[in-house]
Design an enzyme around this catalytic site. Structure first.
Site: not given
Ligand code: PDD
Length: 280
Positions: A203, A33, A179, A147
């Site tokens: 991620l 996703y 993270e 992801k």
């Molecule tokens: N999640 N690390 C993890 C485990 C994440 O799920 C996310 C983002 C990030 C930050 O990534 P980005 O800056 O590309 O949003 C880091 C999204 C927001 C979610 O699962 O809803």
């Protein structure tokens, strides 16, 4: 204003969207996703999100049939139909519906889904006052750079944090900070901005990249290197980054106050700079 879904080529109201109970996303979490934001009707860093989507797809053996320009057209149409200026665009691709069997089906068609929902911004006092986080052991697998829609360890960790009154859970693996459950982690240590390096254990956040680029532009000392839990607890400042949290100051880790208990100077400046890039 409507919440919209796009399911395998067709737009519809979100409430009418359906997939099969045999969808491998539902059965196995066999999918990937992206979550993308719009600010004032403009999609934020779409190319970067599409690139990460392709990387995730390739890593689990899916080949995405849509070209980048086709994706852009779909997402623009979804955004326009929803008419939300600030929206969350969610893309999910699974290996499709097939009789339940762990090995890849020979004949399944991928399920390609996009949903658009209104984005409710975080309460401003969270950003102004900063949040508490709770560290948790990282029980996830070895490919957190993908992801994947398999988010069970993330949701368990997030819930544990929320039940303890913390906003986010921060994963610790072998004594090192990885993270957040849905965010990347930065700390200011000895006057330098430090964030764990990219690799299979985290991620590669789009917001993380943006913040690094911003810091480099303003010639802030920035390092992508490992951070131990002890270093995190002793940091001058900490913040989270992510599509939904943007840049969010952290003022407490496991009950210990960070800095003077208020969002630090560097974090506040980065927040301001970030907001200038979001078309608000
Ligand atoms: N999640 N690390 C993890 C485990 C994440 O799920 C996310 C983002 C990030 C930050 O990534 P980005 O800056 O590309 O949003 C880091 C999204 C927001 C979610 O699962 O809803």
């Amino acid at each position: 204003m409507p919440n919209i879904a796009f399911v395998n080529g067709r737009f519809m109201p979100l409430a009418q969207a359906r997939v099969s109970v045999e969808d491998r996303g539902f059965q196995f979490g066999d999918g990937i996703y992206e979550l993308i934001r719009t600010y004032a009707g403009r999609i934020f860093h779409l190319d970067d999100h599409l690139q990460r989507l392709e990387q995730s797809a390739a890593a689990i053996g899916l080949s995405i049939v849509y070209s980048k320009s086709h994706w852009k057209a779909i997402l623009e149409e979804a955004r326009t139909r929803s008419r939300y200026p600030d929206a969350k665009l969610y893309i999910q691709i699974t290996r499709g519906a097939a009789p339940r069997d762990h090995s890849f089906p020979k004949k399944a068609r991928m399920s390609v889904i996009v949903t658009v929902r209104k984005l409710t911004p975080l309460p401003t006092d969270l950003r102004e006052k900063g949040v508490a986080v709770m560290t948790v052991p990282d029980l996830r697998w070895g490919r957190c750079d993908i992801k994947s829609i398999n988010l069970l360890p993330n949701i368990m960790a997030r819930q544990k944090a929320r039940s303890a009154g913390a906003f986010e859970a921060v994963f610790i693996r072998d004594g090192r900070v990885m993270e957040g459950a849905g965010s990347n982690v930065f700390a200011v240590i000895g006057g330098r901005i430090i964030t764990p390096p990219k690799g299979p254990a985290i991620l590669p956040g789009i917001t993380r990249d943006q913040v690094i680029a911003q810091a480099r532009e303003s010639r802030d000392p920035l390092l992508e290197k490992g951070v131990s839990l002890e270093e995190l607890l002793a940091a001058e400042e900490i913040f989270l980054t992510g599509t939904t949290v943007e840049i969010l100051p952290v003022v407490q880790v496991d009950g210990k106050t960070i800095g003077d208990g208020r969002p630090g100077q560097t974090t506040r400046r980065l927040c301001r700079q970030f907001q200038q890039t979001t078309y608000r």
